[in-house]
Design a protein around this motif. Structure first.
Motif, mmCIF file in Angstrom:
data_model
loop_
_atom_site.group_PDB
_atom_site.id
_atom_site.type_symbol
_atom_site.label_atom_id
_atom_site.label_comp_id
_atom_site.label_asym_id
_atom_site.label_seq_id
_atom_site.Cartn_x
_atom_site.Cartn_y
_atom_site.Cartn_z
ATOM 1 N N ALA A 1 1.131 -0.954 0.029
ATOM 2 C CA ALA A 1 0.273 0.343 0.348
ATOM 3 C C ALA A 1 0.517 1.849 0.393
ATOM 4 C CB ALA A 1 -1.301 0.068 1.197
ATOM 5 N N ASP B 1 -4.756 1.057 1.270
ATOM 6 C CA ASP B 1 -5.263 0.903 -0.735
ATOM 7 C C ASP B 1 -4.243 0.005 -1.099
ATOM 8 O OD1 ASP B 1 -6.289 2.059 -3.168
ATOM 9 O OD2 ASP B 1 -5.218 3.554 -2.916
ATOM 10 N N GLY C 1 -8.201 -2.956 -0.153
ATOM 11 C CA GLY C 1 -7.831 -2.429 -1.721
ATOM 12 C C GLY C 1 -9.551 -2.932 -2.121
ATOM 13 N N ARG C 2 -9.629 -2.701 -3.127
ATOM 14 C CA ARG C 2 -10.517 -2.193 -4.110
ATOM 15 C C ARG C 2 -10.616 -4.066 -4.950
ATOM 16 N NH1 ARG C 2 -8.808 2.999 -5.722
ATOM 17 N NH2 ARG C 2 -7.221 1.806 -5.989
ATOM 18 N N ALA D 1 -3.254 -1.484 -4.106
ATOM 19 C CA ALA D 1 -3.587 -1.392 -6.212
ATOM 20 C C ALA D 1 -3.656 -2.072 -6.530
ATOM 21 C CB ALA D 1 -3.281 0.182 -5.912
#
Length: 287
Positions: free
Chosen positions: A111, A204, A247-248, A206
């Motif tokens: 992150a 986050d 995260g996503r 990514a």
């Protein structure tokens, strides 16, 4: 360390490399994991973080406690060096495969260092303390204070039951991974809890991330018949909850009958774990 047969091919280095990062009171002794990933087309490397395994002697000679650093954030430097060495060998894509404490450390590293890693695979990551509300709350706040002024104060250690069962099954080096573990000290524990707090507030990461977890937790304070078929170190509910804060792009896979270190589970859970890792990599980071 590198799995030599997988590093260079007839046409040069394999494009995708996997870097293995171990947990607490641990080191790399998983050649079957290296062989499985090499067979799937990936170059394989492993690192023993400072103070662990093959790095333990130099760490101790410098006057440091086994397995401990003042702040686990220091391991970001170890990961930077390892990732740099792997990329310098000519691999264009890097996947980090991390277990337990390594899963916590690499999550924060990924992150905070965008571009260092292309995918993350976490095997039973240590996202929270497997204890009651008193130890997870008030005692943690007390250690946060004590750890600043008395960082070497011993707080205890690991239970022997899981380590003993694991050693009977795998026969690893007890000098590097003693069944009773090494003493946990206040400063190090304080940094772990701070890292887990950061995770709860949301990271986050990514890059595509795979989190693998045993189907069930087992008691971690006493011996029982399911030590190697349940996670008898961490609470699987904490892992599931923590995965939502990474995260996503996160996929969660449950391994029925898995041990805390899923790669060291008895069959068929071990094969299920390795198959899940290889299949996910094939879909998201083809070799």
């Amino acid at each position: 360390m590198r799995h030599t047969p997988s590093v260079d091919g007839d046409d040069g280095p394999r494009p995708v490399a996997v870097l293995y990062v171990h947990g607490f009171v641990d080191y790399f002794f998983h050649p079957h994991v290296a062989r499985a990933l090499a067979a799937a087309g990936y170059a394989f490397y492993a690192v023993d973080l400072r103070g662990y395994g093959r790095s333990l002697a130099a760490h101790a000679a410098a006057g440091h406690d086994p397995n401990l650093v003042p702040d686990i954030a220091l391991h970001a430097r170890d990961l930077d060096a390892a990732a740099g060495a792997v990329r310098a060998a000519g691999h264009t894509t890097l996947v980090v495969l991390a277990h337990s404490m390594g899963g916590l450390v690499t999550s924060l590293w990924a992150a905070s260092r965008p571009g260092r890693v292309d995918a993350l695979v976490l095997n039973s990551p240590w996202f929270d303390l497997n204890e009651n509300w008193l130890l997870r709350g008030p005692v943690t706040r007390l250690v946060d204070v004590v750890g600043r002024v008395a960082p070497r104060l011993p707080l205890g250690g690991l239970g022997e039951h899981y380590g003993r069962a694991l050693h009977e099954a795998w026969g690893y080096d007890l000098a590097w991974k003693p069944v009773e573990g090494f003493p946990v000290r206040a400063g190090w524990f304080r940094s772990v809890r701070a890292a887990q707090r950061r995770l709860r507030h949301g990271l986050d990461v990514a890059v595509p991330t795979l989190v693998l977890v045993s189907a069930r937790s087992g008691p971690h304070r006493h011996a029982h018949d399911a030590l190697l078929t349940t996670d008898s170190v961490l609470d699987v509910a904490h892992i599931r909850r923590g995965a939502r804060h990474l995260g996503r792009d996160v996929q969660l896979v449950t391994v029925e009958g898995g041990a805390h270190d899923l790669a060291l589970s008895p069959p068929p859970a071990r094969e299920e774990y390795l198959r899940a890792v290889v299949d996910w990599l094939g879909a998201r980071v083809p070799a």
